[in-house]
Design an enzyme around this catalytic site. Structure first.
Site, PDB file in Angstrom:
ATOM      1  N   ASP A 249      -7.976  -5.244   0.050  1.00 51.10           N
ATOM      2  CA  ASP A 249      -8.462  -6.087  -1.041  1.00 51.10           C
ATOM      3  C   ASP A 249      -8.102  -7.562  -0.890  1.00 51.10           C
ATOM      4  O   ASP A 249      -8.625  -8.399  -1.608  1.00 51.10           O
ATOM      5  CB  ASP A 249      -7.906  -5.576  -2.387  1.00 51.10           C
ATOM      6  CG  ASP A 249      -8.583  -4.298  -2.805  1.00 51.10           C
ATOM      7  OD1 ASP A 249      -9.789  -4.175  -2.549  1.00 51.10           O
ATOM      8  OD2 ASP A 249      -7.914  -3.417  -3.364  1.00 51.10           O
TER       9      ASP A 249
ATOM     10  N   HIS B  72       0.856  -1.195   0.000  1.00 47.75           N
ATOM     11  CA  HIS B  72       0.000   0.000   0.000  1.00 47.75           C
ATOM     12  C   HIS B  72       0.879   1.227   0.000  1.00 47.75           C
ATOM     13  O   HIS B  72       1.957   1.216   0.597  1.00 47.75           O
ATOM     14  CB  HIS B  72      -0.891   0.001   1.250  1.00 47.75           C
ATOM     15  CG  HIS B  72      -2.062   0.906   1.122  1.00 47.75           C
ATOM     16  ND1 HIS B  72      -1.987   2.248   1.369  1.00 47.75           N
ATOM     17  CD2 HIS B  72      -3.332   0.658   0.740  1.00 47.75           C
ATOM     18  CE1 HIS B  72      -3.168   2.783   1.146  1.00 47.75           C
ATOM     19  NE2 HIS B  72      -4.003   1.853   0.756  1.00 47.75           N
TER      20      HIS B  72
HETATM   21  N1  ACO Z   1       4.050  -7.609  -4.785  1.00 52.75           N
HETATM   22  C1  ACO Z   1       5.397  -7.643  -4.983  1.00 52.75           C
HETATM   23  N2  ACO Z   1       6.179  -6.543  -4.825  1.00 52.75           N
HETATM   24  C2  ACO Z   1       5.590  -5.401  -4.449  1.00 52.75           C
HETATM   25  C3  ACO Z   1       4.206  -5.313  -4.230  1.00 52.75           C
HETATM   26  C4  ACO Z   1       3.432  -6.478  -4.400  1.00 52.75           C
HETATM   27  N3  ACO Z   1       2.113  -6.453  -4.207  1.00 52.75           N
HETATM   28  N4  ACO Z   1       3.886  -4.052  -3.881  1.00 52.75           N
HETATM   29  C5  ACO Z   1       5.037  -3.364  -3.885  1.00 52.75           C
HETATM   30  N5  ACO Z   1       6.071  -4.171  -4.220  1.00 52.75           N
HETATM   31  C6  ACO Z   1       7.486  -3.818  -4.265  1.00 52.75           C
HETATM   32  C7  ACO Z   1       7.811  -3.049  -5.543  1.00 52.75           C
HETATM   33  O1  ACO Z   1       8.212  -3.895  -6.585  1.00 52.75           O
HETATM   34  C8  ACO Z   1       8.934  -2.155  -5.047  1.00 52.75           C
HETATM   35  O2  ACO Z   1      10.085  -2.932  -4.970  1.00 52.75           O
HETATM   36  P1  ACO Z   1      11.557  -2.255  -5.255  1.00 52.75           P
HETATM   37  O3  ACO Z   1      11.754  -1.256  -4.149  1.00 52.75           O
HETATM   38  O4  ACO Z   1      12.498  -3.396  -5.235  1.00 52.75           O
HETATM   39  O5  ACO Z   1      11.442  -1.612  -6.618  1.00 52.75           O
HETATM   40  C9  ACO Z   1       8.525  -1.805  -3.609  1.00 52.75           C
HETATM   41  O6  ACO Z   1       7.724  -2.917  -3.186  1.00 52.75           O
HETATM   42  C10 ACO Z   1       7.705  -0.518  -3.477  1.00 52.75           C
HETATM   43  O7  ACO Z   1       6.613  -0.597  -4.380  1.00 52.75           O
HETATM   44  P2  ACO Z   1       5.995   0.636  -5.163  1.00 52.75           P
HETATM   45  O8  ACO Z   1       5.289   0.127  -6.365  1.00 52.75           O
HETATM   46  O9  ACO Z   1       7.064   1.658  -5.360  1.00 52.75           O
HETATM   47  O10 ACO Z   1       4.980   1.188  -4.078  1.00 52.75           O
HETATM   48  P3  ACO Z   1       3.750   2.130  -4.370  1.00 52.75           P
HETATM   49  O11 ACO Z   1       3.463   2.823  -3.091  1.00 52.75           O
HETATM   50  O12 ACO Z   1       4.010   2.978  -5.583  1.00 52.75           O
HETATM   51  O13 ACO Z   1       2.588   1.113  -4.766  1.00 52.75           O
HETATM   52  C11 ACO Z   1       0.729  -0.336  -4.623  1.00 52.75           C
HETATM   53  C12 ACO Z   1       1.559   0.746  -3.920  1.00 52.75           C
HETATM   54  C13 ACO Z   1       0.318   0.164  -6.026  1.00 52.75           C
HETATM   55  C14 ACO Z   1      -0.533  -0.608  -3.825  1.00 52.75           C
HETATM   56  C15 ACO Z   1       1.595  -1.630  -4.746  1.00 52.75           C
HETATM   57  O14 ACO Z   1       1.928  -2.096  -3.452  1.00 52.75           O
HETATM   58  C16 ACO Z   1       0.881  -2.737  -5.547  1.00 52.75           C
HETATM   59  O15 ACO Z   1       0.979  -2.743  -6.766  1.00 52.75           O
HETATM   60  N6  ACO Z   1       0.174  -3.666  -4.861  1.00 52.75           N
HETATM   61  C17 ACO Z   1      -0.574  -4.699  -5.541  1.00 52.75           C
HETATM   62  C18 ACO Z   1      -1.919  -4.149  -6.049  1.00 52.75           C
HETATM   63  C19 ACO Z   1      -2.896  -3.908  -4.926  1.00 52.75           C
HETATM   64  O16 ACO Z   1      -3.095  -4.752  -4.054  1.00 52.75           O
HETATM   65  N7  ACO Z   1      -3.548  -2.754  -4.979  1.00 52.75           N
HETATM   66  C20 ACO Z   1      -4.570  -2.373  -3.991  1.00 52.75           C
HETATM   67  C21 ACO Z   1      -4.065  -1.248  -3.155  1.00 52.75           C
HETATM   68  S1  ACO Z   1      -5.170  -0.877  -1.856  1.00 52.75           S
HETATM   69  C22 ACO Z   1      -6.397   0.002  -2.613  1.00 52.75           C
HETATM   70  O17 ACO Z   1      -6.254   0.695  -3.550  1.00 52.75           O
HETATM   71  C23 ACO Z   1      -7.645  -0.158  -1.974  1.00 52.75           C
END
Ligand code: ACO
Length: 427
Positions: free
Chosen positions: A361, A304
């Site tokens: 979620d 998140h």
């Molecule tokens: N699975 C694997 N790796 C992940 C995940 C995940 N679900 N989420 C983040 N990471 C990793 C990224 O690859 C990144 O790694 P790095 O530092 O080696 O490059 C690091 O964690 C940070 O991730 P970001 O994408 O930079 O974080 P951001 O805050 O931009 O994204 C998000 C947040 C979009 C929710 C992300 O965690 C994600 O894509 N999760 C999966 C989709 C999801 O569940 N969305 C629902 C969110 S809750 C909502 O909207 C109600």
């Protein structure tokens, strides 16, 4: 402590005011930055940018705290209803008995949609995603209530109308997609019971509303009701900042919610669990796959932007999944798989180091599935839940005398000035 931040640019020092919120959150006010220095700020994904001051929702992602108008989400999930929580978000206080009664009556009175709008559903193919229908229908409401175009008048009436009609539109689109006759709302039923009736009743049979499911829907919708300046809420505010009407602004928010990185993740979680089940993959192998950047995959329902701790909503939903499925005597292998996957991820250094926990979620889809709600309606459920938050945020912005159209700047990285080349001279 100083109320100013000092910025040194090209040997000149500038003082920037510091703003402190009621929970001690701090911001540097850069409203006059460009005028004073010629510089702007760049903040990809708005990771550090506060778009507004707001008195609606407090969220502390490090400590896993979420409160609506100061009231902890755990309290509301246990004691409130979705209608009462909607009132709290939109009007700022819990309603007294008369106010709640009046508000519930208004929601009942406005539950029908114009008969002509029913024809719209016929225009969509059976394969249409219900989020596409939902956003188009919500925008179309502005055609039936032209007074909504004056955004400063009758704001509350438009909001009540929308809150009531969204569940009707959602249920009608579902009935249409499965080729069943639509079920009209029934005035004696509560908000959530009425929604279930419109989704699952048949004209040929009596339908009994299950109180446990009604309570579960109330809790799910309460947990989704607001989440401060997330992607869809910021979209609602940005569109509304041009003084586009409430229906148009919310319609845009629905589209923003649809994406798999936002509200679309609940559908993706079930699809992901289904894939693991059908391929017979082991949880640790799947976790290894999502850690591999080349796979372009993520563990859906994990991570998140703001929570760097267990999402408090996911905590409630995890307990609820056990309770509801247990009570119904449902042994869902998918729930067991989700729990195993959660365990595998939470003990993995990749997830620990990045502070990635289950978000709202991860378990909501399993609950919707247990209630018989089809997968492609999961994000629609999220939209119904988030609506009072969108309305409250839109209203707060419209009530703000200092509101401004949202218009970010950019740093241009394209070609410098060059001349038009006639087509015959182009290579
Ligand atoms: N699975 C694997 N790796 C992940 C995940 C995940 N679900 N989420 C983040 N990471 C990793 C990224 O690859 C990144 O790694 P790095 O530092 O080696 O490059 C690091 O964690 C940070 O991730 P970001 O994408 O930079 O974080 P951001 O805050 O931009 O994204 C998000 C947040 C979009 C929710 C992300 O965690 C994600 O894509 N999760 C999966 C989709 C999801 O569940 N969305 C629902 C969110 S809750 C909502 O909207 C109600």
């Amino acid at each position: 402590m100083s109320k100013e931040a000092k910025l040194i640019l090209e040997d000149k020092e500038f003082a920037l005011p510091i703003i402190t919120g009621s929970e001690g959150e701090k911001a540097i006010d850069i409203t006059k930055l460009r005028a004073q220095t010629g510089y702007i700020t760049i903040d990809s994904g708005y990771m550090n940018t506060g778009a507004t001051k707001s008195a609606i929702t407090f969220l502390d992602g490090e400590r896993g705290i979420l409160r609506y108008r100061g009231i902890p989400i755990e309290d509301l999930a246990e004691k409130s209803t979705f209608v009462e929580t909607s009132y709290l978000l939109i009007y700022g206080e819990l309603p007294n008995k008369e106010q709640l009664h009046h508000y519930s009556e208004l929601l009942t009175r406005h539950s029908m949609i114009h008969e002509d709008m029913k024809n719209f559903f016929d225009g969509y193919p059976a394969t249409a995603h219900p989020m596409a229908i939902l956003s188009a229908m919500v925008c179309s409401l502005s055609a039936y209530y032209p007074e909504s175009l004056n955004v400063f008048e009758n704001m509350e009436m438009q909001a009540t109308r929308l809150l009531s009609k969204l569940r009707t539109i959602a249920a009608f689109s579902y009935k249409k997609s499965i080729g069943q006759p639509i079920m009209y709302p029934l005035d004696h039923l509560s908000y959530c019971a009425n929604f279930l009736q419109m989704m699952f009743a048949h004209p040929s049979q009596p339908y009994e509303v299950d109180d446990d499911i009604v309570r579960a829907i109330n809790i799910l919708l309460i947990l989704h009701a607001d989440h401060e300046q997330n992607c869809s809420t910021s979209t609602v505010r940005l569109v509304g900042s041009s003084q586009a009407n409430l229906f148009a602004s919310i319609s845009a928010g629905i589209c923003a919610l649809w994406g798999p990185l936002h509200g679309g993740a609940n559908q993706e979680v079930i699809e992901m669990l289904h894939e693991i089940q059908t391929t017979g993959m082991k949880c640790k192998d799947f976790v290894a796959k999502v850690k591999d950047k080349k796979s372009n995959m993520r563990l859906m329902g994990f991570g998140h932007r703001v929570y760097k701790n267990y999402d408090p909503r996911a905590k409630i939903l995890k307990q609820m999944a056990d309770l509801i499925l247990g009570k119904k005597g449902i042994k869902d292998p998918m729930l067991e798989l989700a729990q195993e996957l959660e365990g595998a991820a939470l003990s993995d250094p990749y997830f620990i180091e990045r502070k990635l926990y289950p978000n709202v979620d991860f378990y909501s889809g399993l609950l919707y599935k247990a209630m018989g709600i089809p997968i492609n309606m999961f994000t629609v459920m999220f939209a119904i839940g988030r609506l009072p938050g969108w309305i409250a945020q839109w209203k707060e912005m419209m009530d703000d005398p200092d509101r401004k159209i949202g218009r970010p700047r950019q740093i241009y990285t394209g070609q410098p000035e060059r001349h038009y080349v006639p087509i015959e001279k182009r290579r």
